[in-house]
Design a protein around this motif. Structure first.
Motif, PDB file in Angstrom:
ATOM      1  N   ARG A 105       0.843  -1.207   0.000  1.00  0.00           N
ATOM      2  CA  ARG A 105       0.000   0.000   0.000  1.00  0.00           C
ATOM      3  C   ARG A 105       0.876   1.255   0.000  1.00  0.00           C
ATOM      4  O   ARG A 105       0.592   2.218  -0.717  1.00  0.00           O
ATOM      5  CB  ARG A 105      -0.930  -0.014   1.222  1.00  0.00           C
ATOM      6  N   ILE A 106       1.948   1.245   0.796  1.00  0.00           N
ATOM      7  CA  ILE A 106       2.877   2.388   0.816  1.00  0.00           C
ATOM      8  C   ILE A 106       3.496   2.575  -0.561  1.00  0.00           C
ATOM      9  O   ILE A 106       3.612   3.702  -1.048  1.00  0.00           O
ATOM     10  CB  ILE A 106       3.973   2.204   1.897  1.00  0.00           C
ATOM     11  N   ALA A 107       3.876   1.488  -1.197  1.00  0.00           N
ATOM     12  CA  ALA A 107       4.465   1.587  -2.540  1.00  0.00           C
ATOM     13  C   ALA A 107       3.490   2.253  -3.507  1.00  0.00           C
ATOM     14  O   ALA A 107       3.892   3.110  -4.305  1.00  0.00           O
ATOM     15  CB  ALA A 107       4.875   0.202  -3.038  1.00  0.00           C
ATOM     16  N   ALA A 108       2.212   1.898  -3.414  1.00  0.00           N
ATOM     17  CA  ALA A 108       1.199   2.503  -4.295  1.00  0.00           C
ATOM     18  C   ALA A 108       1.032   3.990  -4.000  1.00  0.00           C
ATOM     19  O   ALA A 108       0.947   4.816  -4.922  1.00  0.00           O
ATOM     20  CB  ALA A 108      -0.139   1.776  -4.135  1.00  0.00           C
ATOM     21  N   ILE A 109       0.996   4.345  -2.728  1.00  0.00           N
ATOM     22  CA  ILE A 109       0.860   5.757  -2.351  1.00  0.00           C
ATOM     23  C   ILE A 109       2.076   6.547  -2.832  1.00  0.00           C
ATOM     24  O   ILE A 109       1.943   7.634  -3.397  1.00  0.00           O
ATOM     25  CB  ILE A 109       0.671   5.899  -0.825  1.00  0.00           C
TER      26      ILE A 109
ATOM     27  N   SER B 146       1.989   7.126  -6.571  1.00  0.00           N
ATOM     28  CA  SER B 146       1.016   8.158  -6.914  1.00  0.00           C
ATOM     29  C   SER B 146       1.549   9.555  -6.584  1.00  0.00           C
ATOM     30  O   SER B 146       1.430  10.478  -7.393  1.00  0.00           O
ATOM     31  CB  SER B 146      -0.290   7.902  -6.148  1.00  0.00           C
ATOM     32  N   LEU B 147       2.143   9.705  -5.414  1.00  0.00           N
ATOM     33  CA  LEU B 147       2.669  11.010  -5.010  1.00  0.00           C
ATOM     34  C   LEU B 147       3.868  11.417  -5.851  1.00  0.00           C
ATOM     35  O   LEU B 147       4.063  12.601  -6.129  1.00  0.00           O
ATOM     36  CB  LEU B 147       3.035  11.009  -3.519  1.00  0.00           C
ATOM     37  N   GLU B 148       4.652  10.439  -6.269  1.00  0.00           N
ATOM     38  CA  GLU B 148       5.801  10.730  -7.130  1.00  0.00           C
ATOM     39  C   GLU B 148       5.324  11.232  -8.495  1.00  0.00           C
ATOM     40  O   GLU B 148       5.876  12.190  -9.043  1.00  0.00           O
ATOM     41  CB  GLU B 148       6.658   9.472  -7.276  1.00  0.00           C
ATOM     42  N   LYS B 149       4.268  10.618  -9.038  1.00  0.00           N
ATOM     43  CA  LYS B 149       3.708  11.059 -10.318  1.00  0.00           C
ATOM     44  C   LYS B 149       3.168  12.480 -10.236  1.00  0.00           C
ATOM     45  O   LYS B 149       3.188  13.220 -11.217  1.00  0.00           O
ATOM     46  CB  LYS B 149       2.581  10.115 -10.759  1.00  0.00           C
ATOM     47  N   LYS B 150       2.688  12.872  -9.061  1.00  0.00           N
ATOM     48  CA  LYS B 150       2.148  14.216  -8.849  1.00  0.00           C
ATOM     49  C   LYS B 150       3.249  15.211  -8.480  1.00  0.00           C
ATOM     50  O   LYS B 150       2.959  16.374  -8.208  1.00  0.00           O
ATOM     51  CB  LYS B 150       1.097  14.182  -7.738  1.00  0.00           C
ATOM     52  N   ASP B 151       4.483  14.747  -8.452  1.00  0.00           N
ATOM     53  CA  ASP B 151       5.638  15.583  -8.083  1.00  0.00           C
ATOM     54  C   ASP B 151       5.554  16.112  -6.655  1.00  0.00           C
ATOM     55  O   ASP B 151       6.020  17.212  -6.366  1.00  0.00           O
ATOM     56  CB  ASP B 151       5.830  16.749  -9.065  1.00  0.00           C
ATOM     57  N   PHE B 152       4.972  15.324  -5.734  1.00  0.00           N
ATOM     58  CA  PHE B 152       4.883  15.721  -4.331  1.00  0.00           C
ATOM     59  C   PHE B 152       6.029  15.149  -3.496  1.00  0.00           C
ATOM     60  O   PHE B 152       6.322  15.679  -2.438  1.00  0.00           O
ATOM     61  CB  PHE B 152       3.563  15.272  -3.722  1.00  0.00           C
ATOM     62  N   ILE B 153       6.637  14.046  -3.963  1.00  0.00           N
ATOM     63  CA  ILE B 153       7.736  13.434  -3.210  1.00  0.00           C
ATOM     64  C   ILE B 153       8.886  13.068  -4.135  1.00  0.00           C
ATOM     65  O   ILE B 153       8.715  12.957  -5.352  1.00  0.00           O
ATOM     66  CB  ILE B 153       7.302  12.157  -2.447  1.00  0.00           C
ATOM     67  N   LEU B 154      10.031  12.869  -3.514  1.00  0.00           N
ATOM     68  CA  LEU B 154      11.200  12.311  -4.195  1.00  0.00           C
ATOM     69  C   LEU B 154      11.640  11.082  -3.417  1.00  0.00           C
ATOM     70  O   LEU B 154      11.629  11.090  -2.189  1.00  0.00           O
ATOM     71  CB  LEU B 154      12.350  13.317  -4.210  1.00  0.00           C
TER      72      LEU B 154
ATOM     73  N   LYS C 286      23.585   2.678   1.367  1.00  0.00           N
ATOM     74  CA  LYS C 286      23.126   2.546  -0.028  1.00  0.00           C
ATOM     75  C   LYS C 286      21.982   1.541  -0.197  1.00  0.00           C
ATOM     76  O   LYS C 286      21.312   1.525  -1.220  1.00  0.00           O
ATOM     77  CB  LYS C 286      24.298   2.125  -0.931  1.00  0.00           C
ATOM     78  N   ARG C 287      21.742   0.697   0.815  1.00  0.00           N
ATOM     79  CA  ARG C 287      20.648  -0.274   0.725  1.00  0.00           C
ATOM     80  C   ARG C 287      19.305   0.335   1.095  1.00  0.00           C
ATOM     81  O   ARG C 287      18.260  -0.257   0.872  1.00  0.00           O
ATOM     82  CB  ARG C 287      20.914  -1.458   1.665  1.00  0.00           C
ATOM     83  N   ARG C 288      19.322   1.515   1.661  1.00  0.00           N
ATOM     84  CA  ARG C 288      18.119   2.134   2.211  1.00  0.00           C
ATOM     85  C   ARG C 288      17.568   3.212   1.283  1.00  0.00           C
ATOM     86  O   ARG C 288      18.301   4.082   0.814  1.00  0.00           O
ATOM     87  CB  ARG C 288      18.477   2.760   3.560  1.00  0.00           C
ATOM     88  N   VAL C 289      16.241   3.142   1.037  1.00  0.00           N
ATOM     89  CA  VAL C 289      15.536   4.164   0.236  1.00  0.00           C
ATOM     90  C   VAL C 289      14.997   5.216   1.201  1.00  0.00           C
ATOM     91  O   VAL C 289      14.463   4.884   2.263  1.00  0.00           O
ATOM     92  CB  VAL C 289      14.377   3.533  -0.568  1.00  0.00           C
ATOM     93  N   ILE C 290      15.156   6.473   0.819  1.00  0.00           N
ATOM     94  CA  ILE C 290      14.597   7.559   1.623  1.00  0.00           C
ATOM     95  C   ILE C 290      13.535   8.291   0.809  1.00  0.00           C
ATOM     96  O   ILE C 290      13.558   8.278  -0.420  1.00  0.00           O
ATOM     97  CB  ILE C 290      15.686   8.537   2.114  1.00  0.00           C
ATOM     98  N   VAL C 291      12.621   8.926   1.528  1.00  0.00           N
ATOM     99  CA  VAL C 291      11.512   9.647   0.907  1.00  0.00           C
ATOM    100  C   VAL C 291      11.460  11.034   1.534  1.00  0.00           C
ATOM    101  O   VAL C 291      11.568  11.176   2.754  1.00  0.00           O
ATOM    102  CB  VAL C 291      10.174   8.919   1.158  1.00  0.00           C
ATOM    103  N   LYS C 292      11.288  12.049   0.698  1.00  0.00           N
ATOM    104  CA  LYS C 292      11.106  13.407   1.199  1.00  0.00           C
ATOM    105  C   LYS C 292      10.189  14.177   0.270  1.00  0.00           C
ATOM    106  O   LYS C 292       9.988  13.795  -0.892  1.00  0.00           O
ATOM    107  CB  LYS C 292      12.443  14.116   1.374  1.00  0.00           C
ATOM    108  N   LEU C 293       9.625  15.263   0.781  1.00  0.00           N
ATOM    109  CA  LEU C 293       8.726  16.095  -0.011  1.00  0.00           C
ATOM    110  C   LEU C 293       9.508  16.975  -0.977  1.00  0.00           C
ATOM    111  O   LEU C 293      10.606  17.429  -0.669  1.00  0.00           O
ATOM    112  CB  LEU C 293       7.900  17.006   0.901  1.00  0.00           C
ATOM    113  N   THR C 294       8.904  17.210  -2.125  1.00  0.00           N
ATOM    114  CA  THR C 294       9.426  18.214  -3.050  1.00  0.00           C
ATOM    115  C   THR C 294       8.919  19.578  -2.577  1.00  0.00           C
ATOM    116  O   THR C 294       8.120  19.662  -1.631  1.00  0.00           O
ATOM    117  CB  THR C 294       8.903  17.963  -4.481  1.00  0.00           C
TER     118      THR C 294
END
Length: 143
Positions: free
Chosen positions: A69-73, A76-84, A92-100
């Motif tokens: 579910r997080i992957a889907a959210i 969607s937010l990445e397509k809307k340019d709300f997150i990176l 290097k094994r860890r993915v991080i998420v932040k707002l644009t």
């Protein structure tokens, strides 16, 4: 004490009144979510606005949803340019998420809208009813 004596209505009418009231609350919530289509996106954006950076697994834990579910959210937010999404420079094994910048602007607008609607609701209730409403919300959340 039976419902009939407490509230002056039979059990079925009481349940219908509760259901109708909850439905009205849902309509208010939808007004706040009208710019975001998927459930959970507003909460995720608000959370990232506060903590600034997170990981998908931490977000799944905070929102109490599955990694899928997080992957889907996030998609969607990445397509809307709300997150990176990116790779943690320290691990290097860890993915991080932040707002644009666009995501941050939306989060701030969402926060202002929630404050505005909340204040409007509490002003219309009055101090005593607003205090009682908050007390009941807390009691319900403990059930």
């Amino acid at each position: 004490m039976p419902i009939e004596r407490s509230y002056g209505m039979n059990k079925d009418d009481f349940i219908n009144e509760i259901a109708n009231g909850l439905s009205e609350i849902s309509v208010l919530r939808e007004k706040l979510e009208n710019t975001i289509l998927l459930k959970g996106e507003n909460v995720l954006i608000s959370y990232l606005n506060e903590c600034k950076i997170s990981t998908p697994s931490a977000l799944a834990s905070v929102l109490d949803v599955t990694p899928a579910r997080i992957a889907a959210i996030l998609r969607s937010l990445e397509k809307k340019d709300f997150i990176l999404r990116g790779i943690d420079i320290h691990d290097k094994r860890r993915v991080i998420v932040k707002l644009t910048e666009k995501g941050t602007e939306f989060a701030e607008k969402l926060k202002r809208d929630i404050e505005k609607h909340s204040l409007s609701l509490f002003e219309s209730l009055g101090e005593n009813d607003a205090t009682e409403f908050l007390r009941l919300i807390k009691k319900i959340s403990e059930c």
